[in-house]
Design an enzyme around this catalytic site. Sequence first.
Site, PDB file in Angstrom:
ATOM      1  CE  LYS A 116      -3.930   1.815   2.672  1.00  0.00           C
ATOM      2  NZ  LYS A 116      -4.862   1.489   3.773  1.00  0.00           N
TER       3      LYS A 116
ATOM      4  N   GLY B  61     -10.768   1.199   9.894  1.00  0.00           N
ATOM      5  CA  GLY B  61     -12.192   0.957  10.089  1.00  0.00           C
ATOM      6  C   GLY B  61     -12.733   0.030   9.022  1.00  0.00           C
TER       7      GLY B  61
ATOM      8  CB  SER C   3      -8.522   0.545   5.396  1.00  0.00           C
ATOM      9  OG  SER C   3      -9.198   1.731   5.703  1.00  0.00           O
TER      10      SER C   3
ATOM     11  CB  SER D  88      -7.811   3.428   2.640  1.00  0.00           C
ATOM     12  OG  SER D  88      -7.128   2.784   3.692  1.00  0.00           O
TER      13      SER D  88
END
Length: 576
Positions: free
Chosen positions: A138, A235, A237, A213
Amino acid sequence: MPGMAWLMVLLLLALLGAARLCWLRAPARNKISRAQKRRAVALQQMEALAERLWQQEPSLDPKAILELPLERLAQKLQDDELSLESVLCSYLEEALKVHKEVNCLTDFLGECEEQLQALKKLQKTERGLLYGVPISLKDTYDCKGHDSTCGLAQFLEKPAAKDGVIVEVLKAQEAIPFVKTNIPQTLFSFYCSNPICGQTLYPLNLKKTRGGSSGGEGVMLAQRGSILGMGTDSGGSIRIPASFCGVCGLRTTGYRLSYSGVAVAVKGEKSVTTVAGPMARDVESLVLCLRALLSEDMHRLDPTVPFMPFREEVYSSNQLLRIGYCESDGFTQPTPSMARAMRLTSRLLQDAGHQIIPFSIPRIEYAVQHLFMGGLFGDGGATLLEKLEGDIVDPCIKTTVNLLRLPGPLKGFLARILKYIEPRASQKMKEIHGVGIPKKLWERHTAVEEYKQEFIAKWRSLDLDVLLTPVLAPAFCTGYSNITIDVSSYLSLYNVLNFPAGVVPVTTVTLQDEEELVFYKGYYEDTSDRCFREAVQGSIGLPVAVQCVALPWEEELCLRFMKEVETLAKNHREPE
């Protein structure tokens, strides 16, 4: 004429305001333009390396390599049945192909070529568990010499001075990080878009979002552009893109893996635990990754992380499980496909001899709205807004940003007005106001700890081993980013509790699921419930997963449960 004069004055003020805004954003635009040029050059270098490696391996069959599960690929690399060049070349080529389709890469880690040459000199006895395995990261993971942007102009042109701890440990296990993947601006969205790299598309349906995300990771893994990736989860992601894309992901217990060297837009929040975790196409790959990460290197590089090696005896146990079953949390009504996935998984587990015990989530509205929402925006959003100062705000977070920018008195007024027509929106408006004073913040932290103990006491009163819950599914249509926090209760709860939670795909959306969606109303029948129903429409054939949860520090048990669910679901699908 006086009216015309006022109109001219207002027009002039509007033009001055627009000019000022343009002037304030000019530095961000310039930085973004330079960053986009750097990314283009990096991707050209990636293509050039793929071409050089291809010339060294003229008989390469990429398809055969890309179809190998991680365990087999790692073993073939250990045994020299596959060359390092052939594997890296295959994934470079495929990652570029996926990127051209969906725009999921933010950077190429060109140092992977030098690392490959160094690995070739190792003796077999010196090789780590991930020897030669290409890994995607990421965008937030620090890699020496590269930006970790969080999609923010403010973070551009500030390359990391060194690798983050997790990246160091992966390299110590001889993995080869080769690309960084796209994220939503600030990471506060289940969508995947930012002004620097643009929007990442969902290849299974271009009208849908791939989740966030860790959205770039989800797409890369699902489309075989990567075999193992690292995400983060505040939360949901990791779990949302895993669910939407049909891959596996694990939210670890906070502090079991180091978070040193992982960029975040907002630091300092304690009520909600953000963690690092692996993502892959199957559970065994997550297991291999954790075996490698939970080494002495992790604790040596970051002494705040306890030295807890992977417990093989827990993961490999065949003991039947006592499984808590929570088909609904009472806050977010499951979609028809979510509910069916739960019933299917429960039946398969019971047929395999496991015990299924009904479990209800205590005080879910309090946990999600007061503890999670209030914890996430304990400062009233001040830190988040500070990071966006002078930046271009991406559409995926615009609604949240506009709410946070409202003056405090107006937030309070809206909370009172909405109380009678949209109670959830009213509570959200109240919570994003912030705690105001340190005493209130300490009270919030205390409330989180008390809720954890209440939840654990209920868990233990039923003598549960693990918990089975729904996970948000299927993938949302684009344009519904404003409801993601409202319907994220199945995910955000475990960031408040700081429990390990993993996602396993078990089925796909059927025509019957789609037809039943017409009758979906939600528990509040408010704007968020109506939007949720609209957001998941048109999803026939898309993945649906379930969530496997364990108590803190029980990643091995969580993975063992995930593996059981994965195996049963795969065996169930075979005769179809």
